[in-house]
Design a protein around this motif. Structure first.
Motif: not given
Ligand code: AP5
Length: 194
Positions: A169-194
């Motif tokens: 979270g020690h990054r500019p606001i939009e970079e933190v948002t990108s990381q969070l969206m990426e984390a959610l994307g990764a989470e949903s792909q894992e969900g699909v894969a399992s």
């Protein structure tokens, strides 16, 4: 991005939970539910709840778990929360974790827990810049102590359940948002894969 998700944003005071919750809620089409905002609104309105919590909030301590359970139970029962939500600021004690599980009726009601990490010096810098009532240095330090003692144990709990995703979270606001969206994307792909 699938909507209808039940998400938790975790992080120390001033880590950017509220900022990111508003952005993610808009992108995901789910409401951001901030217990801090709800309590401040009650305090400003002078309601019974507000009068009860105002003094506690000013010191940086936590409102009691039973009160929070009723506040959250009532909020999650509203129509707009049926399609998912992003919880900002709840749960923040292990008792609140159990209360939330009870409110949801099961232990696997949460889809993902997003942890925003920020170093303490930056948290204090942000607080002094913002200047909210509970942002004076000694109150911020107390809020940090409370976080370490009562909220940090939740990190290990959600990690063990495989629900935790961490971002810097020690990054500019939009970079933190990108990381969070990426984390959610990764989470949903894992969900699909399992
Ligand atoms: P709450 O409002 O939840 O306070 P908090 O957890 O201390 O969080 P903050 O609102 O201070 O910070 P935030 O992480 O949301 O960051 P923000 O986006 O605002 O709770 C307040 C009080 O209510 C508690 O102390 C307690 O008494 C009570 N309470 C609430 N929930 C409770 C519960 N479940 N149980 C018991 N009691 C409860 O950003 C902070 C600042 O940083 C802003 O100025 C922002 O512009 C800036 N900023 C954000 N992101 C960045 C960035 N990437 N870079 C630079 N600056 C940034």
């Amino acid at each position: 991005m699938a909507d209808g998700r039940r998400l938790i944003l975790l992080g120390p005071p001033n880590s950017g939970k509220g900022t990111q919750a508003a952005i993610l809620a808009e992108r995901l089409g789910i409401p951001a539910i901030s217990t801090g905002d709800m309590l401040r609104a009650a305090r400003d309105a002078g309601s019974e709840l507000g009068r009860k919590v105002a003094g506690i909030m000013a010191t940086g301590e936590l409102v009691d778990d039973d009160t929070m359970k009723e506040v959250v139970r009532e909020r999650l029962a509203r129509q707009d929360a049926r399609g998912g939500y992003l919880l900002d600021g709840y749960p923040r004690t292990m008792r609140q974790v159990r209360d939330l599980e009870e409110i949801l009726g099961n232990t696997d009601g949460i889809d993902c827990v997003l942890l925003i990490r920020v170093p303490d010096e930056e948290l204090i810098r942000r607080a002094l810049e913002r200047g909210r009532e509970d942002d004076q240095e000694e109150v911020v330090r107390q809020r940090l102590n409370v976080y370490e003692e009562k909220t940090e144990p939740l990190i290990g709990y959600y990690r063990k359940l495989g629900l935790l995703r961490e971002v810097d979270g020690h990054r500019p606001i939009e970079e933190v948002t990108s990381q969070l969206m990426e984390a959610l994307g990764a989470e949903s792909q894992e969900g699909v894969a399992s």
